[in-house]
Design a protein around this motif. Sequence first.
Motif, PDB file in Angstrom:
ATOM      1  N   PHE A   1      47.222 -16.721  -4.514  1.00 24.50           N
ATOM      2  CA  PHE A   1      48.275 -17.015  -5.763  1.00 24.50           C
ATOM      3  C   PHE A   1      48.136 -18.423  -6.414  1.00 24.50           C
ATOM      4  O   PHE A   1      48.540 -19.344  -5.337  1.00 24.50           O
TER       5      PHE A   1
ATOM      6  N   THR B   1      49.391 -21.227  -9.599  1.00 20.01           N
ATOM      7  CA  THR B   1      49.975 -21.433 -10.805  1.00 20.01           C
ATOM      8  C   THR B   1      49.089 -22.374 -11.590  1.00 20.01           C
ATOM      9  O   THR B   1      48.807 -23.365 -11.263  1.00 20.01           O
TER      10      THR B   1
ATOM     11  N   GLY C   1      49.462 -19.617 -16.638  1.00 22.33           N
ATOM     12  CA  GLY C   1      50.676 -18.752 -15.992  1.00 22.33           C
ATOM     13  C   GLY C   1      50.064 -18.346 -14.297  1.00 22.33           C
ATOM     14  O   GLY C   1      49.206 -19.135 -13.673  1.00 22.33           O
ATOM     15  N   LYS C   2      50.363 -17.353 -13.780  1.00 19.96           N
ATOM     16  CA  LYS C   2      50.216 -16.987 -12.334  1.00 19.96           C
ATOM     17  C   LYS C   2      48.726 -16.387 -12.392  1.00 19.96           C
ATOM     18  O   LYS C   2      48.680 -15.511 -12.894  1.00 19.96           O
ATOM     19  N   ARG C   3      48.065 -17.052 -11.483  1.00 20.50           N
ATOM     20  CA  ARG C   3      46.781 -16.274 -11.212  1.00 20.50           C
ATOM     21  C   ARG C   3      46.450 -15.711  -9.886  1.00 20.50           C
ATOM     22  O   ARG C   3      46.996 -16.298  -8.865  1.00 20.50           O
TER      23      ARG C   3
ATOM     24  N   LEU D   1      54.777  -9.984 -10.984  1.00 15.97           N
ATOM     25  CA  LEU D   1      55.564 -11.588 -10.822  1.00 15.97           C
ATOM     26  C   LEU D   1      56.420 -11.623 -10.183  1.00 15.97           C
ATOM     27  O   LEU D   1      56.804 -12.829  -9.278  1.00 15.97           O
TER      28      LEU D   1
ATOM     29  N   ILE E   1      55.728 -11.807  -6.624  1.00 17.12           N
ATOM     30  CA  ILE E   1      54.852 -13.126  -6.166  1.00 17.12           C
ATOM     31  C   ILE E   1      56.253 -14.266  -6.002  1.00 17.12           C
ATOM     32  O   ILE E   1      55.955 -14.957  -5.136  1.00 17.12           O
ATOM     33  N   ALA E   2      57.222 -14.335  -6.879  1.00 16.83           N
ATOM     34  CA  ALA E   2      58.007 -15.278  -6.921  1.00 16.83           C
ATOM     35  C   ALA E   2      58.718 -15.029  -5.516  1.00 16.83           C
ATOM     36  O   ALA E   2      59.329 -15.941  -4.808  1.00 16.83           O
TER      37      ALA E   2
ATOM     38  N   GLU F   1      56.739 -16.497  -2.672  1.00 16.46           N
ATOM     39  CA  GLU F   1      56.792 -17.855  -2.915  1.00 16.46           C
ATOM     40  C   GLU F   1      58.015 -18.518  -2.363  1.00 16.46           C
ATOM     41  O   GLU F   1      58.076 -19.514  -1.514  1.00 16.46           O
TER      42      GLU F   1
END
Length: 70
Positions: free
Chosen positions: A9, A11, A15-17, A48, A51-52, A55
């Motif tokens: 992942f 940024t 956006g998020k890739r 998303l 993913i957050a 992270e």
Amino acid sequence: MNMVTSMTFLTTAEGKRISITFSEVDDDGRLIRENERIPRIVVDKNALMHIAELEDFALKIVDKQQSERN
């Protein structure tokens, strides 16, 4: 059968890739395709959110390791 071998992942300005790497294996275990890559911009709100969360999890690991070094 397809097998995901890695996900990354990033940024970016868009956006998020997500970059997905996969291999395809037949029923006899032979590689049909190896290390194929699929890049995408993540637009799904649920993805998303996950993913957050990952992270945040990773940052906690980094913070803990940094505090143990000090």
